[in-house]
Write an enzyme that holds these catalytic residues in place. Structure first.
Site, PDB file in Angstrom:
ATOM      1  N   THR A  27       0.859  -1.175   0.000  1.00  0.00           N
ATOM      2  CA  THR A  27       0.000   0.000   0.000  1.00  0.00           C
ATOM      3  C   THR A  27       0.901   1.234   0.000  1.00  0.00           C
ATOM      4  OG1 THR A  27      -0.103   0.261   2.410  1.00  0.00           O
ATOM      5  CG2 THR A  27      -1.695  -1.253   1.413  1.00  0.00           C
ATOM      6  N   ALA A  56       3.279  -1.002   4.730  1.00  0.00           N
ATOM      7  CA  ALA A  56       2.546   0.182   5.179  1.00  0.00           C
ATOM      8  C   ALA A  56       3.534   1.338   5.229  1.00  0.00           C
ATOM      9  CB  ALA A  56       1.925  -0.060   6.551  1.00  0.00           C
ATOM     10  N   VAL A  82       7.513  -1.974   7.153  1.00  0.00           N
ATOM     11  CA  VAL A  82       7.475  -0.517   7.121  1.00  0.00           C
ATOM     12  C   VAL A  82       8.075  -0.012   5.813  1.00  0.00           C
ATOM     13  CG1 VAL A  82       8.235   1.611   8.233  1.00  0.00           C
ATOM     14  CG2 VAL A  82       7.609  -0.381   9.625  1.00  0.00           C
ATOM     15  N   LYS A  83       7.293   0.765   5.097  1.00  0.00           N
ATOM     16  CA  LYS A  83       7.707   1.282   3.792  1.00  0.00           C
ATOM     17  C   LYS A  83       8.281   2.684   3.967  1.00  0.00           C
ATOM     18  CE  LYS A  83       5.725   1.085  -0.885  1.00  0.00           C
ATOM     19  NZ  LYS A  83       4.426   0.952  -1.602  1.00  0.00           N
ATOM     20  N   LEU A  84       9.485   2.874   3.429  1.00  0.00           N
ATOM     21  CA  LEU A  84      10.217   4.126   3.603  1.00  0.00           C
ATOM     22  C   LEU A  84      10.687   4.651   2.257  1.00  0.00           C
ATOM     23  CD1 LEU A  84      12.445   2.726   6.473  1.00  0.00           C
ATOM     24  CD2 LEU A  84      10.673   4.464   6.814  1.00  0.00           C
TER      25      LEU A  84
END
Length: 246
Positions: A27, A56, A82-84
């Site tokens: 997402t 996310a 965790v998307k960075l």
């Protein structure tokens, strides 16, 4: 190559997951915003549906904010990745979060040097955007291939996640380029499953079955009379049970 679906629409996740092909979901803020639902609620529902890796994305721009937000998001489910963003702050946050055992997905990757930096910062996944690279006249799939080759030569464990997939051929090319994962939009999944020869073959089989059951070829198989596997009679009028003469 594993398949993720790139969406925050629960109905899309549910439908494609029912096919038995999904290993995760990606997402981003735009996708979550288009869903019209609470971010945490969406991520937790997806995690319950699919399991696997659920990316996310944080919305903070500074490293401290990304780290704080990343820790919070990671606490929503054991499946959260965790998307960075691939920025200096994103790399710093990646290093910290990865050292704490939190899985990370570094996104918005458009070059091999960027991918190498992300890997050394401890990224679990790197997301090169094939479609967006194509949009500026470069070769997005070649970027995926080069990143994978560099990782193999460097014995780097970061997984290559081909993103910005625009059509089924992108999926084929990503697989041949060695991508570990392709994150595919709902529309492309529905294109992948279809082929005119598959439908033509199915139509022919059903017509043949209708003939066997004593109906005309135009009669739907559901209305074609007794299924010989469930009993009936042979052409000679002999009773049939379970597909065998009695």
């Amino acid at each position: 190559m594993q398949f993720f679906i790139d969406t925050a629409i629960i109905d899309e996740v549910r439908e494609i997951n029912a096919w038995g092909v999904l290993s995760g979901v990606t997402t981003n803020p735009s996708l979550v915003a288009s869903s019209g639902r609470d971010f945490r609620e969406v991520i937790q529902e997806i995690a319950q549906l699919v399991g696997g890796a659920i990316s996310a994305e944080v919305t903070a721009l500074d490293a401290e904010g990304m780290i704080k937000e990343g820790r919070e998001v990671a606490g929503w489910s054991d499946h959260v990745v965790v998307k960075l963003p691939l920025t200096p702050a994103g790399l710093q946050a990646c290093k910290t979060l990865s050292s704490e055992g939190i899985k990370t997905n570094i996104t918005l990757c458009f070059s091999v040097p960027q991918a190498l930096l992300a890997a050394r910062a401890g990224a679990t996944y790197i997301s090169p955007f094939a479609g967006r690279v194509d949009d500026i006249g470069w070769d997005g799939i070649e970027l995926v291939r080069q990143i994978k080759e560099a990782y193999v030569l460097g014995d780097i464990q970061t997984k290559v996640l081909a993103a910005s997939i625009r059509h089924p051929q992108h999926v084929v090319q990503a697989a041949l380029a060695g991508a570990d994962v392709a994150t595919v939009p709902y529309k492309v999944f529905t294109q992948m499953i279809k082929h005119p020869l598959t439908q033509a073959g199915l139509d022919a089989f059903l017509k043949d079955w209708a003939k066997r059951a004593g109906a005309s070829p135009e009669t739907p198989s559901s209305e074609a009379g007794t299924n010989p596997q469930q009993g009936g009679v042979t052409a000679q009028g002999e009773p049939v049970q379970g597909g065998q003469k009695q």
